[in-house]
Motif scaffolding. Structure first.
Motif, PDB file in Angstrom:
ATOM      1  N   SER A 112     110.585  56.139  29.893  1.00 46.03           N
ATOM      2  CA  SER A 112     110.426  57.445  29.241  1.00 46.03           C
ATOM      3  C   SER A 112     111.551  58.431  29.514  1.00 46.03           C
ATOM      4  O   SER A 112     111.876  59.241  28.652  1.00 46.03           O
ATOM      5  CB  SER A 112     109.092  58.085  29.627  1.00 46.03           C
ATOM      6  N   ASN A 113     112.151  58.373  30.675  1.00 48.98           N
ATOM      7  CA  ASN A 113     113.214  59.330  30.995  1.00 48.98           C
ATOM      8  C   ASN A 113     114.511  59.085  30.244  1.00 48.98           C
ATOM      9  O   ASN A 113     115.325  59.998  30.118  1.00 48.98           O
ATOM     10  CB  ASN A 113     113.508  59.331  32.500  1.00 48.98           C
ATOM     11  N   HIS A 114     114.726  57.865  29.753  1.00 44.85           N
ATOM     12  CA  HIS A 114     116.006  57.589  29.098  1.00 44.85           C
ATOM     13  C   HIS A 114     115.904  56.836  27.772  1.00 44.85           C
ATOM     14  O   HIS A 114     116.917  56.459  27.203  1.00 44.85           O
ATOM     15  CB  HIS A 114     116.943  56.855  30.063  1.00 44.85           C
ATOM     16  N   ASP A 115     114.710  56.662  27.255  1.00 42.01           N
ATOM     17  CA  ASP A 115     114.548  55.977  25.975  1.00 42.01           C
ATOM     18  C   ASP A 115     113.558  56.774  25.117  1.00 42.01           C
ATOM     19  O   ASP A 115     112.342  56.572  25.199  1.00 42.01           O
ATOM     20  CB  ASP A 115     114.043  54.546  26.197  1.00 42.01           C
ATOM     21  N   LYS A 119     109.452  56.404  24.619  1.00 38.15           N
ATOM     22  CA  LYS A 119     108.604  57.548  24.987  1.00 38.15           C
ATOM     23  C   LYS A 119     107.708  57.956  23.820  1.00 38.15           C
ATOM     24  O   LYS A 119     106.510  58.207  24.000  1.00 38.15           O
ATOM     25  CB  LYS A 119     109.492  58.722  25.407  1.00 38.15           C
TER      26      LYS A 119
END
Length: 191
Positions: A112-115, A119
């Motif tokens: 979630s933090n980078h895609d 997310k």
């Protein structure tokens, strides 16, 4: 003349889903997928696109299966609170069948933090679960078995948080089912 597919697309997508579920996105190599799906690399690219596109399709399939299973569980429940209990308890007891936890929760933690696309897929599925919980809360409020002092949407968000939390805890507390059951009982008592 175009060749017809020599494999069942749904079947190999299920295999890909299982591989991603077991290993996670980052740890799954293209070779893992090709070997596990039992198809040629070229066929995989031609049918599903790249690894990320295949993963998104696998997540969609998983989310659809989970949503269908949850709807089926609550369909014959004698009350809204009983339906909510069934959903929470299924989360705990499905761990024996799904030892890798929840693909959606795993993806939320991993990507979630980078895609942003992953997310969005996770959030879409989570919103579906929250809508189901809100529907059950509204039914329970209408019958008087669930408090009306809080908005149904707020209670649904609270229940969904418990639901996701159980999905995480079940991976670490597999020997302590009493603690997990206590969380479920306490959650329902708060309603």
């Amino acid at each position: 003349m175009a060749r017809s597919k020599e494999f069942d697309i749904d079947h190999v997508l299920g295999k890909a889903m299982a591989i991603f579920w077991q290993q996670g996105y980052e740890k799954t190599s293209m070779q893992d997928l090709v070997t596990g799906m039992g198809i040629h690399k070229r066929s995989m690219y031609d049918t599903f696109g790249d690894k990320h596109t295949l993963f998104m399709k696998a997540m969609e399939r998983y989310a659809e299966q989970v949503a269908s299973r949850m709807e089926g569980r609550v369909a014959d429940a004698p009350s809204a609170k009983a339906a909510i209990r069934l959903l929470l308890e299924a989360t705990v007891y499905r761990q024996k069948e799904d030892p890798y936890g929840c693909l959606l929760v795993n993806t939320a933690v991993e990507l979630s933090n980078h895609d942003p696309e992953a997310k969005d897929k996770v959030n879409f599925a989570f919103e579906g679960t929250e809508r189901l919980l809100e529907r059950l809360v509204r039914q329970g409020q209408a019958s008087g078995e669930i408090t009306s002092h809080l908005a149904a949407a707020d209670l649904a968000a609270f229940l969904h948080n418990t639901f996701v939390g159980l999905r995480v805890l079940v991976k670490t507390l597999d020997k302590d089912s009493d603690k997990l059951q206590s969380i479920i009982d306490t959650t329902l008592a708060m309603l």
